[in-house]
Write a protein that holds these residues in place. Structure first.
Motif, PDB file in Angstrom:
ATOM      1  N   HIS A 164     -47.203 -75.077 -25.514  1.00  0.00           N
ATOM      2  CA  HIS A 164     -47.542 -76.063 -24.490  1.00  0.00           C
ATOM      3  C   HIS A 164     -46.306 -76.905 -24.123  1.00  0.00           C
ATOM      4  O   HIS A 164     -45.182 -76.398 -24.132  1.00  0.00           O
ATOM      5  N   TRP A 211     -42.341 -75.622 -17.816  1.00  0.00           N
ATOM      6  CA  TRP A 211     -43.524 -76.134 -17.120  1.00  0.00           C
ATOM      7  C   TRP A 211     -43.127 -76.823 -15.822  1.00  0.00           C
ATOM      8  O   TRP A 211     -42.125 -77.549 -15.770  1.00  0.00           O
ATOM      9  N   HIS A 226     -49.732 -78.361 -13.479  1.00  0.00           N
ATOM     10  CA  HIS A 226     -51.031 -77.885 -13.990  1.00  0.00           C
ATOM     11  C   HIS A 226     -52.111 -78.347 -13.014  1.00  0.00           C
ATOM     12  O   HIS A 226     -52.812 -79.324 -13.249  1.00  0.00           O
ATOM     13  N   ASN A 269     -55.527 -80.345 -13.592  1.00  0.00           N
ATOM     14  CA  ASN A 269     -55.474 -80.925 -14.941  1.00  0.00           C
ATOM     15  C   ASN A 269     -56.349 -80.125 -15.919  1.00  0.00           C
ATOM     16  O   ASN A 269     -56.141 -78.931 -16.051  1.00  0.00           O
ATOM     17  N   GLU A 328     -55.253 -77.578 -19.707  1.00  0.00           N
ATOM     18  CA  GLU A 328     -54.371 -77.506 -18.555  1.00  0.00           C
ATOM     19  C   GLU A 328     -53.936 -76.056 -18.363  1.00  0.00           C
ATOM     20  O   GLU A 328     -53.494 -75.405 -19.315  1.00  0.00           O
ATOM     21  N   GLN A 329     -54.072 -75.563 -17.155  1.00  0.00           N
ATOM     22  CA  GLN A 329     -53.620 -74.211 -16.822  1.00  0.00           C
ATOM     23  C   GLN A 329     -52.180 -74.340 -16.335  1.00  0.00           C
ATOM     24  O   GLN A 329     -51.913 -74.736 -15.215  1.00  0.00           O
ATOM     25  N   TYR A 330     -51.254 -73.976 -17.198  1.00  0.00           N
ATOM     26  CA  TYR A 330     -49.848 -74.209 -16.898  1.00  0.00           C
ATOM     27  C   TYR A 330     -49.307 -73.273 -15.823  1.00  0.00           C
ATOM     28  O   TYR A 330     -49.456 -72.053 -15.915  1.00  0.00           O
ATOM     29  N   HIS A 346     -52.967 -78.248 -25.569  1.00  0.00           N
ATOM     30  CA  HIS A 346     -52.650 -79.556 -24.987  1.00  0.00           C
ATOM     31  C   HIS A 346     -52.791 -80.691 -26.005  1.00  0.00           C
ATOM     32  O   HIS A 346     -51.948 -81.597 -26.066  1.00  0.00           O
TER      33      HIS A 346
END
Length: 215
Positions: A85, A106, A109, A112, A139-141, A190
């Motif tokens: 993450h 990253w 996201h 969220n 969170e979908q990165y 997360h």
């Protein structure tokens, strides 16, 4: 005995103290001698190469240039790097040399905390073997990634929260080589409670063990 270093800190929203303690116990249960330190000061030590695995767990912090070069040199020489993450994928946002080593960074996201699907792309790889696709809430990165990484799992954006991303297939779990080292990354995890999700925890554990330098 395999030796690991965990350094943690940065943004409190990722619960770095709690999650680093979980990872410390997880690795110790696998017979690894673990040192866990707050902050990045430990990276300035001259003998980082004595560790077989380094686990970054710090988000959105700055790092002294010499300490960063020390970390990179240890990894290039064979010390494994592994994490998850934002603690690894958004540790040093201003340091492209670090991002080059990780294999990605990253950037967003959308939506969220949402429900999404993780799809295993390399079911023959020991890190994800026998796990299968699974649903996940976090969170979908959305990440910028090195096209040379070996992708083990992906997620597909449906465009609900950012319409222009619809259909984008994004790496979630990957591994690659950097110098003489193995590097592993998972975008899952997360907060500490996500370790209750068995697939997330198992993939991370296997990935960190894979990344550790073989004695």
């Amino acid at each position: 005995m395999t030796k690991a270093l965990i350094f943690y800190g940065g943004w409190d929203g990722h619960e770095p103290e709690a999650t680093s303690a979980i990872v410390e116990r997880m690795l110790a249960d696998e017979g690894i001698d673990v040192r866990r330190e707050a902050g990045t000061g430990v990276l300035a030590e001259d003998d980082l190469g004595r560790y077989d695995l380094i686990v970054p767990m710090t988000t959105q912090v700055q790092i002294d240039k010499e300490a960063l070069q020390n970390l990179i040199a240890a990894v290039e020489a064979g010390t494994g790097l592994g994490g998850f993450h934002g603690g690894m994928g958004d540790a040093f946002r201003m340091e492209p040399a670090y991002q080059f080593m990780v294999g990605g960074q990253w950037v967003a996201h959308p939506g969220n905390i949402i429900d999404y699907r993780v799809e295993i792309t390399r079911p023959d790889d020991p890190i994800v073997a026998g796990i299968g696709d699974f649903d996940y809430r976090s969170e979908q990165y959305f990440m910028h990634v090195d096209p040379g990484i070996e992708v083990l799992a992906t997620t597909t954006f449906n465009g609900t929260h950012a319409p222009w991303t619809k259909g984008t297939v994004m790496p979630v779990v990957w591994k690659h080589r950097y110098g003489a080292a193995r590097v592993f990354y998972s975008a899952l995890g997360h907060v500490a409670s996500e370790f209750e999700q068995p697939q997330m925890k198992e993939i991370l554990c296997r990935g960190l063990l894979w990344a550790a330098r073989e004695s």
